[in-house]
Design a protein around this motif. Structure first.
Motif, PDB file in Angstrom:
ATOM      1  N   VAL A 204      41.947 -28.535  16.438  1.00 46.97           N
ATOM      2  CA  VAL A 204      41.516 -29.055  15.138  1.00 46.97           C
ATOM      3  C   VAL A 204      42.724 -29.083  14.205  1.00 46.97           C
ATOM      4  O   VAL A 204      43.587 -28.204  14.264  1.00 46.97           O
ATOM      5  CB  VAL A 204      40.397 -28.192  14.501  1.00 46.97           C
ATOM      6  CG1 VAL A 204      39.144 -28.230  15.356  1.00 46.97           C
ATOM      7  CG2 VAL A 204      40.835 -26.759  14.282  1.00 46.97           C
ATOM      8  N   ALA A 205      42.775 -30.094  13.361  1.00 50.27           N
ATOM      9  CA  ALA A 205      43.884 -30.196  12.408  1.00 50.27           C
ATOM     10  C   ALA A 205      43.423 -29.696  11.040  1.00 50.27           C
ATOM     11  O   ALA A 205      42.248 -29.794  10.696  1.00 50.27           O
ATOM     12  CB  ALA A 205      44.346 -31.644  12.321  1.00 50.27           C
ATOM     13  N   HIS A 206      44.375 -29.150  10.291  1.00 52.28           N
ATOM     14  CA  HIS A 206      44.084 -28.597   8.959  1.00 52.28           C
ATOM     15  C   HIS A 206      44.542 -29.583   7.888  1.00 52.28           C
ATOM     16  O   HIS A 206      45.730 -29.921   7.828  1.00 52.28           O
ATOM     17  CB  HIS A 206      44.840 -27.290   8.743  1.00 52.28           C
ATOM     18  CG  HIS A 206      44.515 -26.198   9.721  1.00 52.28           C
ATOM     19  ND1 HIS A 206      43.908 -25.015   9.341  1.00 52.28           N
ATOM     20  CD2 HIS A 206      44.711 -26.094  11.062  1.00 52.28           C
ATOM     21  CE1 HIS A 206      43.758 -24.227  10.394  1.00 52.28           C
ATOM     22  NE2 HIS A 206      44.234 -24.849  11.461  1.00 52.28           N
ATOM     23  N   THR A 207      43.616 -30.012   7.045  1.00 53.03           N
ATOM     24  CA  THR A 207      44.009 -30.867   5.931  1.00 53.03           C
ATOM     25  C   THR A 207      44.450 -29.994   4.744  1.00 53.03           C
ATOM     26  O   THR A 207      44.640 -28.786   4.887  1.00 53.03           O
ATOM     27  CB  THR A 207      42.863 -31.829   5.553  1.00 53.03           C
ATOM     28  OG1 THR A 207      43.365 -32.818   4.648  1.00 53.03           O
ATOM     29  CG2 THR A 207      41.695 -31.110   4.914  1.00 53.03           C
ATOM     30  N   GLY A 208      44.592 -30.585   3.588  1.00 51.91           N
ATOM     31  CA  GLY A 208      45.018 -29.861   2.388  1.00 51.91           C
ATOM     32  C   GLY A 208      45.788 -30.817   1.513  1.00 51.91           C
ATOM     33  O   GLY A 208      46.206 -31.887   1.955  1.00 51.91           O
ATOM     34  N   SER A 209      45.955 -30.410   0.252  1.00 51.96           N
ATOM     35  CA  SER A 209      46.528 -31.367  -0.697  1.00 51.96           C
ATOM     36  C   SER A 209      48.045 -31.391  -0.636  1.00 51.96           C
ATOM     37  O   SER A 209      48.694 -30.443  -0.201  1.00 51.96           O
ATOM     38  CB  SER A 209      46.069 -31.033  -2.113  1.00 51.96           C
ATOM     39  OG  SER A 209      46.623 -29.809  -2.498  1.00 51.96           O
ATOM     40  N   MET A 210      48.584 -32.507  -1.098  1.00 51.78           N
ATOM     41  CA  MET A 210      50.026 -32.649  -1.262  1.00 51.78           C
ATOM     42  C   MET A 210      50.285 -32.700  -2.759  1.00 51.78           C
ATOM     43  O   MET A 210      49.434 -33.130  -3.526  1.00 51.78           O
ATOM     44  CB  MET A 210      50.489 -33.959  -0.643  1.00 51.78           C
ATOM     45  CG  MET A 210      50.121 -34.074   0.814  1.00 51.78           C
ATOM     46  SD  MET A 210      50.790 -35.576   1.518  1.00 51.78           S
ATOM     47  CE  MET A 210      49.919 -36.844   0.643  1.00 51.78           C
ATOM     48  N   ARG A 211      51.434 -32.261  -3.148  1.00 52.66           N
ATOM     49  CA  ARG A 211      51.771 -32.374  -4.567  1.00 52.66           C
ATOM     50  C   ARG A 211      52.237 -33.812  -4.821  1.00 52.66           C
ATOM     51  O   ARG A 211      53.093 -34.323  -4.114  1.00 52.66           O
ATOM     52  CB  ARG A 211      52.855 -31.366  -4.940  1.00 52.66           C
ATOM     53  CG  ARG A 211      52.592 -30.773  -6.302  1.00 52.66           C
ATOM     54  CD  ARG A 211      53.246 -29.442  -6.475  1.00 52.66           C
ATOM     55  NE  ARG A 211      52.539 -28.399  -5.729  1.00 52.66           N
ATOM     56  CZ  ARG A 211      53.121 -27.315  -5.261  1.00 52.66           C
ATOM     57  NH1 ARG A 211      54.396 -27.117  -5.448  1.00 52.66           N
ATOM     58  NH2 ARG A 211      52.420 -26.418  -4.608  1.00 52.66           N
ATOM     59  N   MET A 212      51.604 -34.450  -5.812  1.00 49.38           N
ATOM     60  CA  MET A 212      51.826 -35.890  -5.976  1.00 49.38           C
ATOM     61  C   MET A 212      52.818 -36.202  -7.097  1.00 49.38           C
ATOM     62  O   MET A 212      53.103 -37.365  -7.352  1.00 49.38           O
ATOM     63  CB  MET A 212      50.498 -36.584  -6.289  1.00 49.38           C
ATOM     64  CG  MET A 212      49.422 -36.356  -5.238  1.00 49.38           C
ATOM     65  SD  MET A 212      49.957 -36.776  -3.570  1.00 49.38           S
ATOM     66  CE  MET A 212      49.877 -38.542  -3.638  1.00 49.38           C
ATOM     67  N   ASN A 213      53.326 -35.144  -7.744  1.00 52.20           N
ATOM     68  CA  ASN A 213      54.172 -35.433  -8.906  1.00 52.20           C
ATOM     69  C   ASN A 213      55.551 -35.963  -8.520  1.00 52.20           C
ATOM     70  O   ASN A 213      56.171 -35.499  -7.578  1.00 52.20           O
ATOM     71  CB  ASN A 213      54.298 -34.188  -9.799  1.00 52.20           C
ATOM     72  CG  ASN A 213      54.629 -32.949  -8.992  1.00 52.20           C
ATOM     73  OD1 ASN A 213      54.622 -32.976  -7.773  1.00 52.20           O
ATOM     74  ND2 ASN A 213      54.926 -31.869  -9.668  1.00 52.20           N
ATOM     75  N   LYS A 214      55.992 -36.914  -9.252  1.00 56.85           N
ATOM     76  CA  LYS A 214      57.367 -37.427  -9.135  1.00 56.85           C
ATOM     77  C   LYS A 214      57.727 -37.904  -7.725  1.00 56.85           C
ATOM     78  O   LYS A 214      58.748 -37.541  -7.166  1.00 56.85           O
ATOM     79  CB  LYS A 214      58.358 -36.371  -9.605  1.00 56.85           C
ATOM     80  CG  LYS A 214      58.164 -36.025 -11.074  1.00 56.85           C
ATOM     81  CD  LYS A 214      59.070 -34.916 -11.523  1.00 56.85           C
ATOM     82  CE  LYS A 214      58.700 -34.478 -12.933  1.00 56.85           C
ATOM     83  NZ  LYS A 214      58.760 -33.070 -13.152  1.00 56.85           N
ATOM     84  N   ILE A 215      56.859 -38.697  -7.136  1.00 55.62           N
ATOM     85  CA  ILE A 215      57.174 -39.239  -5.815  1.00 55.62           C
ATOM     86  C   ILE A 215      57.682 -40.660  -5.982  1.00 55.62           C
ATOM     87  O   ILE A 215      57.016 -41.492  -6.575  1.00 55.62           O
ATOM     88  CB  ILE A 215      55.934 -39.272  -4.916  1.00 55.62           C
ATOM     89  CG1 ILE A 215      55.355 -37.882  -4.821  1.00 55.62           C
ATOM     90  CG2 ILE A 215      56.288 -39.807  -3.540  1.00 55.62           C
ATOM     91  CD1 ILE A 215      54.019 -37.874  -4.157  1.00 55.62           C
ATOM     92  N   PRO A 216      58.841 -40.965  -5.435  1.00 54.13           N
ATOM     93  CA  PRO A 216      59.356 -42.323  -5.560  1.00 54.13           C
ATOM     94  C   PRO A 216      58.761 -43.207  -4.472  1.00 54.13           C
ATOM     95  O   PRO A 216      59.390 -43.470  -3.455  1.00 54.13           O
ATOM     96  CB  PRO A 216      60.861 -42.132  -5.342  1.00 54.13           C
ATOM     97  CG  PRO A 216      60.954 -40.920  -4.466  1.00 54.13           C
ATOM     98  CD  PRO A 216      59.731 -40.094  -4.679  1.00 54.13           C
TER      99      PRO A 216
END
Ligand SMILES: [Zn+2]
Length: 481
Positions: A204-216
Motif C-alpha cells: 500500500v502507498a502512503h499519501t500526504g500533503s505537499m507544501r505548495m508555497n513558492k513552487i515555480p
C-alpha cells in the motif's frame, strides 16, 4: 531603605518557601481527576465515536462530500452527547481530487507499480509522462543535482523511513514528501516519485500533503508502496537506463466551505470564560476511513470531555472540544480558529491535541511557563500509574494547536506509542479494525486527567513567547537532511 529591602527579601523568601511546600494541585481536584481517570479505562464512548465516524461517514478529505457529511455528523454527535453551545464555524478549504493513477516501469522491463498521488499533485498531460529515472536517497542529494542531470527526467527520492516509538522517522520522510517536488520542479524534472513516507510492509502507498508555497510551476508527484520502491530501486541498480510512465488525472477543484465543529462543557464561576482546548481533526485522507488519523483523536477528546460532562463536577474553566477542518491539507481550520479568536487568545489557558492514532500514551510533556512546571510535575504523578513517563518542556502540542501556541498559549502533550502508526497512516489500511479499545481508553484516561486538572486549578500555565517563524520549504532545507 535598607529595612525596606530586608522586608522585601523576607517576603520573597516566605512566598518561595510556601510555594515549595504547597500543593500545586489541591487534593480534592486530584481525587476527582483520579476518579475520572479510572472511569475512562472502563468506558466505551471513545470506541463508539470512532466506530460511528468511520462506519457512517468514512473518508472525509477536505472539500469532499464526506467532509460535509462529517461536519453534520459531528454537530449531531456532540449534541446527542449533551455538549453545550455546539456549533459549526465555517472555514474555506481547498478541494483536491486524486482521480486515477497508473505508474509503471517500461524499461529495462515492464512492471506495474503500486502508487498513490500526493495531496495537491497536478495530473499528467493526457498522454502521460514517460521519462528516464534519476534516483537519489535524500533531499540533500537531490539538491546537489544540476538541471542538466534532471531536466526532462523523473526525480526518484528513495529514502526509507525508520520505524520509531516516537515517530521520529517521519520528520525526514515527511520533509521529503512535503518539499521534494519543489526542488525537482526547480531543476526541470517532469515528475517526482518518492518512496512512501510510511513503514507499511504491505503493498500500500502512503499519501500526504505537499507544501505548495513558492513552487515555480508544478509537476505530478506520487509515492510508491515500500515493496514497489524496492522494485524500482532494483531496476535502477541494474545499471541499465530505467524509464517510468505515469498517468494521473489528479486536479484541483474550486474551494469549498467546510467547518470547525465546536462543543463545550461550560465552566462556572469567575474562571468560566477561560478555556481549556481539546483538539483533534475531523477531516481525513480519502484512501482509508480515517480511523487512526484522526478518528481516534476525535474519539479521545470527545470521550474525555464527555466524562467530565457526566461526572457531576462542573469544571471552573470551560472545556472546549474543537474538531478542526482540513488539517491534512494545510491547517485551514486551525488558522481560521486562531484568526476568529484573535482578541480572545489570552482566554485560552492551555491546549491538548490528539492526532497520533490510538497507541497508548507513554510520555507526558509540556510547553508551559517555567514557574508552572510544579503543576506539570504534580499532574504527572496522577499519570504514572497508567504507564506514563515524564517528558520535557519542549512539546510542540500538535499541528492544529500550532497557531494558538505561536500566539502564546501553553500546550500539554500526551506522546503516544507510534511504533505501528506509520504502517497505516494515510493509506487504504487506515480502518477501524486497527483501533485497540484498551489503548484508546488509556488515552482517554490521560486526557481526562489533564483536562480536569487544567480546568479546575486556580493557577494557570503562564504564557509562551510569541513565535513568528514560518515553516517553508526554504527553511526546511536549512535543516538536517
Ligand atoms: Zn492527523
Amino acid at each position: 531603605m535598607r529595612t525596606c529591602i530586608r522586608l522585601a527579601f523576607v517576603f520573597c523568601l516566605l512566598i518561595s518557601t510556601s510555594r515549595l511546600f504547597a500543593q500545586a494541585i489541591p487534593t480534592d481536584i486530584k481525587d476527582a481527576a483520579l476518579e475520572l481517570r479510572d472511569a475512562a479505562m472502563q468506558d466505551s464512548i471513545a470506541y463508539d465515536v470512532v466506530e460511528s465516524l468511520t462506519m457512517e461517514v468514512g473518508p472525509r478529505s477536505a472539500g469532499s462530500a464526506g467532509d460535509a457529511a462529517a461536519v453534520q455528523w459531528a454537530v449531531k454527535k456532540l449534541n446527542s452527547l449533551g455538549f453545550e453551545r455546539v456549533h459549526a464555524d465555517t472555514v474555506e478549504v481547498p478541494h483536491w481530487d486524486r482521480g486515477t493513477l497508473d505508474v509503471r516501469i517500461n524499461a529495462p522491463y515492464a512492471q506495474s507499480l503500486v502508487a498513490t498521488s500526493l495531496g495537491g499533485s497536478v495530473g499528467t498531460p493526457h498522454e502521460g509522462v514517460e521519462a528516464p529515472i534519476v534516483r537519489v536517497a535524500s533531499l540533500a542529494e537531490l539538491r546537489a543535482l544540476t538541471s542538466e542531470q534532471l531536466q526532462g527526467r523523473i526525480a526518484y527520492i528513495d529514502h526509507v523511513m525508520e520505524r520509531a516509538k516516537d515517530g521520529e522517522g517521519y520528520s525526514t520522510a515527511g520533509r521529503i514528501r512535503a518539499c521534494g517536488h519543489v526542488v525537482a520542479a526547480e531543476l526541470g524534472a517532469r515528475a517526482t516519485i518518492i518512496r512512501s513516507a510510511g513503514t507499511s510492509t504491505h503493498r500500500v502507498a502512503h499519501t500526504g500533503s505537499m507544501r505548495m508555497n513558492k513552487i515555480p510551476g508544478t509537476i505530478p508527484a506520487v509515492a510508491l508502496a515500500n515493496a514497489d520502491a524496492d522494485i524500482l530501486t532494483y531496476a535502477v541498480n541494474s545499471g541499465k537506463p530505467v524509464t517510468v510512465r505515469l498517468h494521473s488525472t489528479a486536479r484541483e477543484l474550486p474551494r469549498v466551505i467546510s467547518a470547525n465543529v465546536i462543543g463545550e462543557v461550560r465552566g462556572s464561576g469567575k474562571l468560566a470564560n477561560e478555556i481549556v482546548i481539546l483538539g483533534a481533526h475531523l477531516d481525513s485522507w480519502d484512501l482509508g476511513t480515517g480511523a487512526i488519523d484522526d478518528g481516534a483523536g476525535v474519539a479521545i477528546v470527545t470521550a474525555a470531555a464527555k466524562l467530565i460532562l457526566d461526572s457531576g463536577h462542573r469544571p471552573r474553566r470551560t472545556i472546549r472540544v474543537v474538531l478542526y477542518a482540513n488539517e491534512e491539507f494545510g491547517l485551514s481550520g486551525a488558522e481560521s480558529y486562531a484568526t476568529n479568536h484573535r482578541s480572545k487568545i489570552e482566554d485560552h489557558v492551555v491546549g491538548l491535541e490528539a492526532d497520533f492514532g490510538d497507541g497508548a500514551v507513554w510520555e507526558f510533556s509540556s510547553r508551559v511557563a517555567e514557574d508552572a512546571l510544579d503543576i506539570i510535575d504534580e499532574l504527572h504523578t496522577l499519570l504514572e500509574d497508567i504507564g506514563i513517563e515524564r517528558g520535557d518542556n519542549e512539546a510542540d502540542g500538535g499541528a492544529d494547536l500550532t497557531p494558538l501556541r505561536k500566539a502564546g498559549m501553553p500546550v500539554l502533550s500526551m506522546t503516544q506509542d507510534g511504533t505501528h502508526y506509520f504502517d497505516y497512516h494515510h493509506t487504504v489500511d487506515d480502518t477501524l479494525d486497527k483501533i485497540d479499545r484498551d489503548d484508546l481508553n488509556q488515552n482517554v484516561a490521560a486526557y481526562v486527567t489533564a483536562a480536569y486538572v487544567a480546568a479546575n486549578i486556580e493557577r494557570d500555565f503562564g504564557r509562551l513567547p510569541i513565535d513568528t517563524s514560518e515553516k517553508t520549504c526554504a527553511a526546511e532545507f536549512d535543516g538536517d537532511d
